[in-house]
Design an enzyme around this catalytic site. Structure first.
Site, PDB file in Angstrom:
ATOM      1  N   THR A  51       4.151   3.025   5.467  1.00 57.64           N
ATOM      2  CA  THR A  51       2.749   2.628   5.627  1.00 57.64           C
ATOM      3  C   THR A  51       2.099   3.619   6.571  1.00 57.64           C
ATOM      4  O   THR A  51       2.746   4.115   7.494  1.00 57.64           O
ATOM      5  CB  THR A  51       2.606   1.203   6.205  1.00 57.64           C
ATOM      6  OG1 THR A  51       1.273   1.051   6.709  1.00 57.64           O
ATOM      7  CG2 THR A  51       3.566   0.959   7.345  1.00 57.64           C
ATOM      8  N   ASP A  87      -0.143   2.953   8.673  1.00 54.22           N
ATOM      9  CA  ASP A  87      -0.711   2.289   9.855  1.00 54.22           C
ATOM     10  C   ASP A  87       0.163   2.338  11.099  1.00 54.22           C
ATOM     11  O   ASP A  87      -0.314   2.074  12.200  1.00 54.22           O
ATOM     12  CB  ASP A  87      -1.020   0.823   9.515  1.00 54.22           C
ATOM     13  CG  ASP A  87      -2.179   0.692   8.550  1.00 54.22           C
ATOM     14  OD1 ASP A  87      -3.042   1.587   8.543  1.00 54.22           O
ATOM     15  OD2 ASP A  87      -2.225  -0.291   7.794  1.00 54.22           O
ATOM     16  N   ASP A 103       2.415   0.304  12.074  1.00 56.50           N
ATOM     17  CA  ASP A 103       2.308  -1.007  12.717  1.00 56.50           C
ATOM     18  C   ASP A 103       3.584  -1.825  12.646  1.00 56.50           C
ATOM     19  O   ASP A 103       3.548  -3.040  12.798  1.00 56.50           O
ATOM     20  CB  ASP A 103       1.158  -1.788  12.067  1.00 56.50           C
ATOM     21  CG  ASP A 103       1.348  -1.971  10.564  1.00 56.50           C
ATOM     22  OD1 ASP A 103       2.275  -1.352  10.008  1.00 56.50           O
ATOM     23  OD2 ASP A 103       0.578  -2.720   9.955  1.00 56.50           O
ATOM     24  N   ASP A 118       5.309  -4.681   6.172  1.00 57.76           N
ATOM     25  CA  ASP A 118       5.916  -5.937   6.606  1.00 57.76           C
ATOM     26  C   ASP A 118       5.868  -7.024   5.526  1.00 57.76           C
ATOM     27  O   ASP A 118       6.792  -7.826   5.409  1.00 57.76           O
ATOM     28  CB  ASP A 118       5.329  -6.426   7.933  1.00 57.76           C
ATOM     29  CG  ASP A 118       3.820  -6.463   7.922  1.00 57.76           C
ATOM     30  OD1 ASP A 118       3.232  -6.246   6.838  1.00 57.76           O
ATOM     31  OD2 ASP A 118       3.230  -6.720   8.972  1.00 57.76           O
ATOM     32  N   GLY A 174       0.834  -1.202   0.000  1.00 56.47           N
ATOM     33  CA  GLY A 174       0.000   0.000   0.000  1.00 56.47           C
ATOM     34  C   GLY A 174       0.861   1.242   0.000  1.00 56.47           C
ATOM     35  O   GLY A 174       1.885   1.289   0.671  1.00 56.47           O
ATOM     36  N   ARG A 207       1.261  -5.317  -5.422  1.00 57.08           N
ATOM     37  CA  ARG A 207       1.516  -6.545  -4.681  1.00 57.08           C
ATOM     38  C   ARG A 207       1.821  -7.608  -5.731  1.00 57.08           C
ATOM     39  O   ARG A 207       1.127  -7.702  -6.732  1.00 57.08           O
ATOM     40  CB  ARG A 207       0.295  -6.927  -3.845  1.00 57.08           C
ATOM     41  CG  ARG A 207      -0.001  -5.905  -2.767  1.00 57.08           C
ATOM     42  CD  ARG A 207      -1.255  -6.202  -1.980  1.00 57.08           C
ATOM     43  NE  ARG A 207      -1.847  -4.971  -1.488  1.00 57.08           N
ATOM     44  CZ  ARG A 207      -1.467  -4.351  -0.352  1.00 57.08           C
ATOM     45  NH1 ARG A 207      -0.541  -4.891   0.396  1.00 57.08           N
ATOM     46  NH2 ARG A 207      -2.037  -3.227   0.023  1.00 57.08           N
ATOM     47  N   ARG A 246      -6.567  -2.072  10.346  1.00 56.68           N
ATOM     48  CA  ARG A 246      -7.200  -3.380  10.465  1.00 56.68           C
ATOM     49  C   ARG A 246      -6.727  -4.118  11.722  1.00 56.68           C
ATOM     50  O   ARG A 246      -7.504  -4.769  12.416  1.00 56.68           O
ATOM     51  CB  ARG A 246      -6.867  -4.229   9.234  1.00 56.68           C
ATOM     52  CG  ARG A 246      -8.007  -4.345   8.265  1.00 56.68           C
ATOM     53  CD  ARG A 246      -7.624  -5.188   7.063  1.00 56.68           C
ATOM     54  NE  ARG A 246      -7.607  -4.379   5.851  1.00 56.68           N
ATOM     55  CZ  ARG A 246      -8.704  -4.017   5.201  1.00 56.68           C
ATOM     56  NH1 ARG A 246      -9.884  -4.392   5.603  1.00 56.68           N
ATOM     57  NH2 ARG A 246      -8.631  -3.272   4.116  1.00 56.68           N
TER      58      ARG A 246
END
Lengths: 328, 328, 328, 328
Positions: free
Chosen positions: B130, B132, B134, B107, B15, B76, B176
């Protein structure tokens, strides 16, 4: 100028739009300029019925010209649709010695004002406040320009990710009955197609058009969809249809939603709100009633409320053509 | 400094996030500074397999530091998950005399890099890109700060209309598996409640909390919901539940969607991207491999890729508590 | 937790910065959360002396987290530098039964707080609010991140016109004693050179560098200049020097000025303000005094006020190097 | 439609303005739509003389609708003022088989186009691109709306700090000969006074007005000053005068400068640019020459270039009055 008008009330009604605070400020300061009193009515016609009033002077509206929403709050009122409700509202205004009412809102709000005037002969003046630009008698409603910039800013962001991934995005914007937001923001956002309530492109032609875009070298695409688009499918159904009938695109959906109604008003909307507030108050002082103020050919003009609430503004055909040419 | 490294490749994968262009620019210019060549790989690992390369010099990345998305595009790649795919990628890099690879992504992208290195011993270095936040090994991933500002700006707009109408809004934001966006943007947006994947508030407590808010005088409320919130209902189900179990609020839903990934990167993300690009290239030049660069206690540090891809970053418990106190 | 603390006062002092309102809100709500009273003091120490107080409850700070400036207003107070002034302030606080004071401001404001505590033993706690990021004991002062985004947004705009016309722009940003704004915004804005108080580049090297930029193909350039840059010339003198000693550039000057202090705070600053407000109040409740709250390695920490007001934060040498490499 | 036109050239000239890229895109795509060729000319008339041309197809202008500045770059050309220069330009166009020229710029650029047409009978069409809105024949020049929003955003930020400190700010905006930016942005920014080239308020009345503002309870004020204001003092002299002749205000100055020319164009300017580009190309295809396209009463209309370059647009007296009333 009428010497009978000593006190004017102002309220916001229906869906809120950016610039409503600026319009309230303009109404209040124009009253102050002419040495008449002004009161604000909270929660639209609901507050009129409940007597939820507050006296407003020039200083009490400082620092709000750049704030989205409406500090007087807005509401839709069922009670005002009853004779009893309107009677109560009338009595509240009389008790406060109010001689005129400025209603900032859309066509539903104007219909209420017109009924109210018809029953009690109370002077009313409308200011068109809605992001949809769907009111006859003004080239721009209050908030339309701001909403366009909000939508275009969101499309720009979505395009960043669309073009990074070779994606097709369906982006839903407000507009149940009219496609002004979709058409203008679509052109400004560089959309491949724009689906509006006024025109039925048809699903096949949509897919044809997107396929053609691919053959001309486009690797990502954005399709703007007005809420009330004529194809008659919601945006998720559109995605499914395209997923099934087209290859090579990763299709995504984004519904912009209520953030379109908020935000600091643009310069255009603040100036428009200021002009409309002045015109509304001075028109009441001039003894006028049952009009809406509006921008026609760059000038402040009055349109009878009964004309303003009839029909919807037409889509600009030149813009439709520009959109077609731009997606070459 | 290793004299064996003469040419470095850079790609973006997974992403996209704001700041990826700034990171590419930093990689390219650091190569130029050290007089080594740099090539950009289009469409992530897909382009690595297809040999979709372009030579990049210092001037070829001008004017991109403030652009969202990634001009190298991202994707991807299923093929890269096969041995054959990676073999082809390796051969392409060899043919171009590339000695090191910088992978900007999340990741999943790092896992690919690690497998690639294990098989061919090819030097790889990760930059965490990213929204996120995360990824273990950096306090901030690239794009997180920008996404927070985008979300908060949208919440501000939604609050304008929420408070004009005494409404309750559920606003869905990305996340998510982790609630970093929801928690930070929720505090900054003045949310009453924040629903995140790490904590199950429970529907009853949510309604209790909203009811309590009303009794303390709040007339409108915003609840931020991470995509993967633990309550286990999607945002429309949440709305329905509250509609049924609570009175006095007009409940609305807004899903912010993909615009969270786009936009001009914030100053923070541009500086972070620049630092990460320098560190990534110079670490390869120092003979390092299989690391991710990251911001730890304000400094650029290396974390082994196998650690970075294990587990998720923890939610900051202090922020949870701050959020509770702020919604007093 | 100290049971003696029943009422806390909060004030903003010195130059305003984005996030001050969010910090006031956090102080007020943390008091409400712990069931203690909170009063706001208008116009900093001036209002403390004049007894210009207002009781603040959780609802009275709604809608301010996203507003720039400080609704409590700020001022520099000469009277508070006198024993009589401070005595009067102390008596006002006693009369109101206030047991603790939170001061949001810069090092001058903290010096005042420290003197005040030394004289009367009154508990004081500092929150670092200034866009300059020049206070020891926190990686980020309140407003720094927002100011950076404001500056970078302005540089982006200036670059549009610079690159359309092949111009060289000198852009002055705030920072009399420290170059944090200049250095970060310069990197993020893609500046060719950054002139800061901590480093004397020298006029000749500046011209050499700009000439070199031209030979590498740059057709426009931006040089960021901190107010207190070490070269010792003001920005108009710099322009004149370059005009005389360099050819081929149309040189312009832009002084960004006070707009750097305003605007809606960024997400980062709102979260930081919320955390600092909680920490400040709870530290007073824990019986602490004479500390400043700050962000150190991502955590809220206390630093003694006498350390916070000593010296200035150091420039990040890694950033200087990144800046050099990026202007390759 | 003229079948003689096979190839059209487009250039940007004079000061750049937001929307120029969108206009270039529109010219290019309208050519593609009509299956005629299009070439871009770099650096305005300079590039015309140097033959600095690039062939542009529909895809080559993707991703630029939202970019400030002009990717074709702009310049002022002394050589084009000579017969020799224009002769060379004409030959270059002939050699490239170009049959028409679209000039995006201000009145100086249009004068050049007119002279060029007079000499060689070469079809020319103007698109008014300048932030000043000073060209007769269009209600809005390209970039005016964007510049207004940029200025108003800056004023909002300055007001944050002005009202936090009870300060008086003089803010200088662009406008050497006309006060359109000052007047509109002043109203939208809530300025107390607006000093424009068209009206001499006089220093005494300015001070009187500001003193009166203070007595009505205003604690901070903003005065917008157009570059060419009629009072005949520069903004620093204005500050000094007020400092000497007024008490109780801390007076500051901010010169907004060149950032007013940059930034992503507003929705309004992008739509306007698209419409103008279509109209310009199709007018040439219709055999027209020596016109400027413009927005008159909401429609695209042609105005003869010799009229467009005569005189300046008049200030809107209604707006002056609105400004007075709003500062009540």
């Amino acid at each position: 100028m009428s010497e009978n008008i000593k006190k004017i009330a102002v309220l916001t009604s229906g869906g809120d739009s950016p610039g409503m605070n600026a319009a309230i400020r303009a109404v209040v300061r124009t009253c102050a300029y002419h040495n008449i009193e002004c009161i604000g009515v909270y929660r639209g016609y609901e507050g009129l019925i409940d007597g939820d009033f507050e006296s407003l002077d020039a200083r009490s509206v400082k620092g709000i010209i750049n704030k989205g929403g409406t500090f007087l709050k807005s509401a839709r009122s069922k009670t005002f649709r009853t004779k009893e409700g309107r009677q109560k509202a009338y009595e509240n205004l009389l008790n406060e010695n109010v001689n005129g009412l400025v209603v900032i809102g859309g066509d539903g709000s104007f219909t209420g004002a017109l009924v109210f005037n018809n029953e009690f002969g109370f002077p009313v003046m409308g200011i068109p406040g809605t992001i949809d630009n769907d009111i006859v008698g003004t080239s721009h409603t209050l908030g339309f320009d701001t909403a366009l910039n909000t939508v275009v800013d969101a499309i720009d962001k979505i395009r960043d990710t669309a073009s990074s991934h070779n994606r097709l995005f369906f982006v839903e914007v407000m507009g149940r009955d009219v496609g002004h937001i979709a058409l203008n923001a679509g052109i400004a956002g560089g959309a491949e197609e724009i689906l509006i309530p006024e025109e039925d492109l048809g699903l096949e032609r949509l897919v044809d058009s997107l396929n053609k875009s691919k053959t001309t070298g486009k690797t990502s695409s954005i399709v703007i969809v007005a809420e009330g688009d004529k194809i008659g499918k919601n945006i998720f159904e559109l995605k499914d249809y395209v997923d099934e009938n087209m290859e090579g695109y990763d299709v995504r959906v984004s519904v912009l939603g209520h953030m379109q109604r908020g935000g600091a008003p643009s310069c255009f909307d603040r100036v428009l709100a200021s002009r409309m507030g002045v015109k509304a108050v001075e028109s009441i002082l001039d003894g006028e009633t049952n009009y809406m103020v509006g921008l026609i050919n760059g000038k402040m003009e009055l349109t009878p409320l009964d004309q303003a609430i009839k029909g919807k503004t037409k889509i600009n055909l030149e813009l439709l053509r520009v959109s077609d040419i731009m997606s070459t």
